[in-house]
Write a protein that holds these residues in place. Structure first.
Motif, PDB file in Angstrom:
ATOM      1  N   PRO A  12       0.803  -1.231   0.000  1.00 28.07           N
ATOM      2  CA  PRO A  12       0.000   0.000   0.000  1.00 28.07           C
ATOM      3  C   PRO A  12       0.837   1.283   0.000  1.00 28.07           C
ATOM      4  CG  PRO A  12      -0.311  -1.259   2.041  1.00 28.07           C
ATOM      5  CD  PRO A  12       0.492  -2.115   1.126  1.00 28.07           C
ATOM      6  N   ALA A  13       2.096   1.209   0.410  1.00 28.80           N
ATOM      7  CA  ALA A  13       2.924   2.421   0.434  1.00 28.80           C
ATOM      8  C   ALA A  13       3.886   2.483  -0.751  1.00 28.80           C
ATOM      9  CB  ALA A  13       3.694   2.495   1.752  1.00 28.80           C
ATOM     10  N   ALA A  14       3.660   1.647  -1.774  1.00 33.46           N
ATOM     11  CA  ALA A  14       4.522   1.691  -2.970  1.00 33.46           C
ATOM     12  C   ALA A  14       4.323   3.004  -3.706  1.00 33.46           C
ATOM     13  CB  ALA A  14       4.173   0.520  -3.889  1.00 33.46           C
ATOM     14  N   ALA A  15       5.380   3.455  -4.389  1.00 33.11           N
ATOM     15  CA  ALA A  15       5.280   4.706  -5.170  1.00 33.11           C
ATOM     16  C   ALA A  15       5.346   4.381  -6.660  1.00 33.11           C
ATOM     17  CB  ALA A  15       6.411   5.648  -4.795  1.00 33.11           C
ATOM     18  N   LEU A  16       4.775   5.266  -7.442  1.00 41.35           N
ATOM     19  CA  LEU A  16       4.843   5.100  -8.899  1.00 41.35           C
ATOM     20  C   LEU A  16       6.059   5.805  -9.480  1.00 41.35           C
ATOM     21  CD1 LEU A  16       1.076   5.548  -9.822  1.00 41.35           C
ATOM     22  CD2 LEU A  16       2.422   3.435  -9.813  1.00 41.35           C
ATOM     23  N   GLY A  17       6.799   6.504  -8.641  1.00 38.39           N
ATOM     24  CA  GLY A  17       8.007   7.189  -9.111  1.00 38.39           C
ATOM     25  C   GLY A  17       8.495   8.149  -8.053  1.00 38.39           C
ATOM     26  N   GLY A  18       9.636   8.778  -8.328  1.00 39.00           N
ATOM     27  CA  GLY A  18      10.150   9.793  -7.405  1.00 39.00           C
ATOM     28  C   GLY A  18      11.035   9.247  -6.310  1.00 39.00           C
ATOM     29  N   ARG A  19      11.335   7.947  -6.360  1.00 39.84           N
ATOM     30  CA  ARG A  19      12.179   7.387  -5.306  1.00 39.84           C
ATOM     31  C   ARG A  19      13.540   6.946  -5.819  1.00 39.84           C
ATOM     32  NH1 ARG A  19       7.734   3.818  -1.824  1.00 39.84           N
ATOM     33  NH2 ARG A  19       6.664   5.624  -0.933  1.00 39.84           N
ATOM     34  N   SER A  20      13.883   7.314  -7.036  1.00 38.43           N
ATOM     35  CA  SER A  20      15.211   6.899  -7.492  1.00 38.43           C
ATOM     36  C   SER A  20      15.861   7.956  -8.375  1.00 38.43           C
ATOM     37  CB  SER A  20      15.163   5.549  -8.210  1.00 38.43           C
ATOM     38  OG  SER A  20      14.135   5.515  -9.140  1.00 38.43           O
ATOM     39  N   VAL A  21      17.189   7.839  -8.435  1.00 38.79           N
ATOM     40  CA  VAL A  21      17.985   8.699  -9.322  1.00 38.79           C
ATOM     41  C   VAL A  21      19.010   7.806 -10.006  1.00 38.79           C
ATOM     42  CG1 VAL A  21      17.742  10.813  -7.939  1.00 38.79           C
ATOM     43  CG2 VAL A  21      19.650   9.260  -7.478  1.00 38.79           C
ATOM     44  N   CYS A  22      19.478   8.275 -11.154  1.00 40.99           N
ATOM     45  CA  CYS A  22      20.504   7.508 -11.879  1.00 40.99           C
ATOM     46  C   CYS A  22      21.652   8.458 -12.215  1.00 40.99           C
ATOM     47  CB  CYS A  22      19.899   6.952 -13.167  1.00 40.99           C
ATOM     48  SG  CYS A  22      21.019   5.888 -14.103  1.00 40.99           S
ATOM     49  N   ALA A  23      22.846   7.909 -12.287  1.00 38.52           N
ATOM     50  CA  ALA A  23      23.986   8.731 -12.704  1.00 38.52           C
ATOM     51  C   ALA A  23      23.731   9.276 -14.109  1.00 38.52           C
ATOM     52  CB  ALA A  23      25.252   7.877 -12.703  1.00 38.52           C
ATOM     53  N   ALA A  24      23.961  10.561 -14.291  1.00 34.60           N
ATOM     54  CA  ALA A  24      23.796  11.163 -15.623  1.00 34.60           C
ATOM     55  C   ALA A  24      24.993  10.769 -16.493  1.00 34.60           C
ATOM     56  CB  ALA A  24      23.725  12.680 -15.489  1.00 34.60           C
ATOM     57  N   PRO A  25      24.805  10.731 -17.832  1.00 38.26           N
ATOM     58  CA  PRO A  25      25.942  10.421 -18.702  1.00 38.26           C
ATOM     59  C   PRO A  25      27.136  11.330 -18.405  1.00 38.26           C
ATOM     60  CG  PRO A  25      23.919  10.479 -19.980  1.00 38.26           C
ATOM     61  CD  PRO A  25      23.565  10.950 -18.586  1.00 38.26           C
ATOM     62  N   PHE A  26      28.337  10.791 -18.609  1.00 39.70           N
ATOM     63  CA  PHE A  26      29.559  11.514 -18.264  1.00 39.70           C
ATOM     64  C   PHE A  26      30.529  11.393 -19.434  1.00 39.70           C
ATOM     65  CE2 PHE A  26      33.736  11.916 -16.218  1.00 39.70           C
ATOM     66  CZ  PHE A  26      33.543  13.050 -15.428  1.00 39.70           C
ATOM     67  N   ASP A  27      31.183  12.489 -19.750  1.00 40.27           N
ATOM     68  CA  ASP A  27      32.146  12.500 -20.856  1.00 40.27           C
ATOM     69  C   ASP A  27      33.487  11.973 -20.345  1.00 40.27           C
ATOM     70  OD1 ASP A  27      33.907  12.996 -22.881  1.00 40.27           O
ATOM     71  OD2 ASP A  27      33.221  15.050 -23.264  1.00 40.27           O
ATOM     72  N   GLY A  28      33.855  10.770 -20.795  1.00 36.04           N
ATOM     73  CA  GLY A  28      35.070  10.126 -20.313  1.00 36.04           C
ATOM     74  C   GLY A  28      36.327  10.949 -20.546  1.00 36.04           C
ATOM     75  N   ARG A  29      36.266  11.878 -21.524  1.00 37.38           N
ATOM     76  CA  ARG A  29      37.471  12.677 -21.812  1.00 37.38           C
ATOM     77  C   ARG A  29      37.854  13.548 -20.623  1.00 37.38           C
ATOM     78  NH1 ARG A  29      35.208  14.642 -27.542  1.00 37.38           N
ATOM     79  NH2 ARG A  29      33.479  14.968 -26.110  1.00 37.38           N
ATOM     80  N   LYS A  30      36.864  13.845 -19.768  1.00 35.58           N
ATOM     81  CA  LYS A  30      37.170  14.669 -18.584  1.00 35.58           C
ATOM     82  C   LYS A  30      38.102  13.948 -17.622  1.00 35.58           C
ATOM     83  CE  LYS A  30      32.779  17.158 -18.477  1.00 35.58           C
ATOM     84  NZ  LYS A  30      31.461  17.143 -17.822  1.00 35.58           N
ATOM     85  N   LEU A  31      38.192  12.623 -17.748  1.00 38.82           N
ATOM     86  CA  LEU A  31      39.062  11.858 -16.835  1.00 38.82           C
ATOM     87  C   LEU A  31      40.524  11.902 -17.244  1.00 38.82           C
ATOM     88  CD1 LEU A  31      37.192   8.552 -15.925  1.00 38.82           C
ATOM     89  CD2 LEU A  31      37.976  10.322 -14.367  1.00 38.82           C
ATOM     90  N   GLY A  32      40.802  12.389 -18.444  1.00 37.98           N
ATOM     91  CA  GLY A  32      42.195  12.418 -18.909  1.00 37.98           C
ATOM     92  C   GLY A  32      42.770  11.014 -18.933  1.00 37.98           C
ATOM     93  N   ALA A  33      44.042  10.896 -18.513  1.00 37.24           N
ATOM     94  CA  ALA A  33      44.725   9.600 -18.587  1.00 37.24           C
ATOM     95  C   ALA A  33      44.085   8.563 -17.670  1.00 37.24           C
ATOM     96  CB  ALA A  33      46.195   9.786 -18.215  1.00 37.24           C
ATOM     97  N   ARG A  34      43.379   9.008 -16.649  1.00 35.98           N
ATOM     98  CA  ARG A  34      42.762   8.084 -15.695  1.00 35.98           C
ATOM     99  C   ARG A  34      41.749   7.147 -16.360  1.00 35.98           C
ATOM    100  NH1 ARG A  34      44.172   6.113 -11.237  1.00 35.98           N
ATOM    101  NH2 ARG A  34      44.386   8.032 -10.047  1.00 35.98           N
TER     102      ARG A  34
END
Ligand code: FAD
Length: 584
Positions: free
Chosen positions: A127-149
């Motif tokens: 009865p206390a389940a939600a239809l949304g609003g309870r999660s987040v996901c990592a946004a896409p990230f540009d790997g070039r920002k990591l440099g050599a790492r």
């Protein structure tokens, strides 16, 4: 870099997944000198292979979208789901600090999030389940920002990443599935492939990072910016103790033992025991020798954190509904002769698929969560038999959605048919023979399923009736997003076996992630987070993201405790209302 045999810092973190990185980055932001020690040559652990989803009720992205839940709702959801495994201290801390953890990383790291405001909880009948609003996901990230790492970042899991290219949930995956039927989707996929090809040519790997790869990359970027000392290929072998307190680690590097002293303690974040044969034999009822289980987590997660914790007096909690985060996997042969463990997370819920055991009978709603499906398979498997089943579909389904590693149109099936991974039959009887399934049972099952599927119904297991099933299905599919008849020859099948996304049994801690000794007192200087910490969900799986959400939250909490910094408070929003005394 040459390492002296002895080093010192404020905090040592063991393991570079989301939990370890969350602890390391938080501690560095709070001013500590941090060493992050990773066993493998690559960083990111299972987290880098994950979907990157975190279950965080009342998170700031939901709030910004106007979803402002009463704090009692997610707590009631968990009370109902967890039953007598509900620990008010741990859950209270998680629900209070989870949103603050998200705000903290948004403010202090390169990590940003996308909202999960339309992602329902797994169990809509709660009865206390939600239809949304309870999660987040990592946004896409540009790997070039990591440099050599970037060369140290674990590449995405090859089984679910065509050509090594991560595909994000939502629009991205929809475009890939519609690439042969919609021009807009074709263009999206073509652009993605062109960019990926260019990145591989220039950088040796894709640079548009999504899901767990983006999560780890963004945290790594901040760890580097904050001068966290990161040691790869350096397995921690032992804890250094003074009296009862943990004051550092001994690790192996280039064949030498190094000792890293830590004035504020050690955080164990080594990712649980997916590949610890002895622990699996002890805790996994379906794996008596410890080998009858095929985890989708990396091999390096072999239970070291749990053993290190035990060596200092910690205990591994076993009072759990399930010791692992179950998922059906299929065993997909790789070109190099090894076998990939393909986790079936997506296609099971699409319209036109059923799962049967070797008697040809269905045993569950195949569109429910991976954990629920596997739990149902364990329950349906007679004692002494292996928990195995077959996913069955027709030609239309296979070419539209793919089946396991055998991808949809226009990718060819020859390799999968030749290896025996994918079974095909001109008729259902042929398919049953090829798989060793009782043809009579399968014939009856399909006749009954198809009869109701023509009307979009599944009276036996109610596919497509929950919000979660419908979201995972095919939005807009007529009658029922998760149900369609299985009629168009040839027919296909892939065998699924017992697998997992990670483990739930871990070191018993308090609400600050301090490992507790046998007397239930915290062991000074020792923390456990992520899958090294006993699941705060008590081995239940109430929603997607319930491992990464707590993993990052308790990494954040452990770092505050180790640095002596009070946890943040939010004066504008009461953290929680008093705990009710009634059970739901
Ligand atoms: C395909 C897939 C999708 C998933 N999607 C999601 C999702 O969207 N949301 C979610 O909540 N969960 C998801 N999961 C589960 C989730 O990824 C894991 O539960 C989580 O990543 C565990 O995080 P961790 O930090 O505890 O461990 P890990 O990320 O596995 O990191 C542990 C690290 O410790 C290192 N290590 C081990 N031993 C030592 C040692 N002795 N010394 C030093 N280092 C050591 C390992 O090499 C590893 O790098 C998914 C899992 C899979 C396989």
């Amino acid at each position: 870099m040459t390492m002296p045999d002895q080093e010192s810092c404020d905090l040592v973190v063991v393991g570079s997944g989301a939990a370890g990185l969350a602890a390391a980055v938080t501690a560095a932001v709070l001013g500590l000198e941090v060493a992050l020690v990773e066993k493998e040559p690559v960083l990111g652990g299972t987290s880098a292979w994950s979907g990157g989803w975190l279950w965080i009720p009342r998170n700031p992205l939901a709030l910004a979208a106007g979803i402002d839940e009463d704090p009692a709702r997610p707590r009631d959801y968990l009370r109902h789901e967890l039953g007598n495994r509900y620990d008010a201290r741990l859950i209270g801390m998680f629900l209070e600090q989870g949103p603050r953890m998200v705000s903290f990383f948004m403010a202090h790291s390169a990590l940003s999030f996308i909202a999960g405001n339309t992602i329902p909880d797994f169990h809509g009948d709660n009865p206390a389940a939600a239809l949304g609003g309870r999660s987040v996901c990592a946004a896409p990230f540009d790997g070039r920002k990591l440099g050599a790492r970037v060369k140290d970042l674990r590449p995405p899991l090859q089984e679910i990443s065509p050509f090594g290219m991560g595909i994000a949930a939502g629009d991205d995956i929809r475009h890939f599935l519609n690439a042969t039927t919609s021009f807009a989707s074709f263009r999206h996929v073509a652009m993605r492939l062109i960019r990926h090809g260019r990145d591989v040519a220039v950088h040796g790997r894709g640079m548009r990072l999504v899901n767990g790869n983006a999560l780890v990359a963004a945290l790594l970027k901040t760890a580097d910016d904050l001068k966290v000392r990161i040691l790869t290929a350096t397995p921690v072998r032992a804890l250094v103790r003074e009296g009862d307190a943990v004051v550092g680690v001994k690790a192996e590097r280039d064949g030498r033992t190094i000792e890293i002293r830590a004035s504020r303690g050690v955080v164990l974040a080594a990712g649980g025991f997916p590949h610890d044969v002895a622990r699996k034999a002890e805790l996994f009822a379906h794996a008596p020798s410890g080998r009858e289980h095929w985890s989708a987590a990396p091999e390096g997660n072999s239970g070291d954190g749990l053993r290190l914790g035990e060596s200092a007096g910690g205990t591994v909690g076993t009072n759990l509904v399930a010791p692992g985060a179950w998922a059906p996997v299929s065993l997909a042969p790789r070109p190099d002769g090894t076998t990939g463990h393909f986790p079936h997370l997506i296609e099971r819920a699409k319209p036109g698929l059923i799962a049967v055991r070797r008697d040809g009978r269905r045993f569950t709603n195949e569109a429910d969560s991976y954990h629920d499906m596997m739990t149902a398979l364990f329950a349906a498997t007679p004692k002494g038999e292996a928990p195995e089943a077959w996913l069955i579909c027709d030609h239309r389904f296979q070419r539209r959605y793919g089946l396991g590693h055998a991808r949809p149109r226009p990718l060819p099936l020859g390799r999968w048919l030749a290896s025996g991974y994918l079974k095909r039959g001109a008729t259902i009887e042929d398919l049953a023979q090829a798989c060793g399934i009782d043809p009579h049972g399968l014939g009856e099952t399909l006749a009954a399923y198809n009869h109701h599927a023509a009307d979009g119904r599944d009276p036996l297991f109610h596919r497509g009736e929950s919000a979660y099933n419908r979201m995972q299905g095919e939005p807009g599919h007529p009658l029922n997003p998760s149900v369609a008849p299985i009629v168009k020859a040839p027919f296909y099948a892939v065998k699924i076996v017992a697998g997992s996304l990670g483990t739930f049994a871990g070191l018993v801690t308090d609400e600050h992630a301090r490992v507790l000794g046998p007397d239930d007192k915290p062991i000074a200087g020792l923390y456990a987070v992520g899958n090294d910490m006993a699941s705060i969900m008590g081995g239940n799986y109430p929603s997607g993201g319930i491992t990464l959400g707590p993993a990052m939250t308790f990494g954040f909490i452990a770092a505050h405790h180790a640095s002596g910094t009070p946890l943040p408070q939010d004066p504008d929003r009461p953290a929680s209302t008093p705990e009710p005394t009634h059970a739901l």
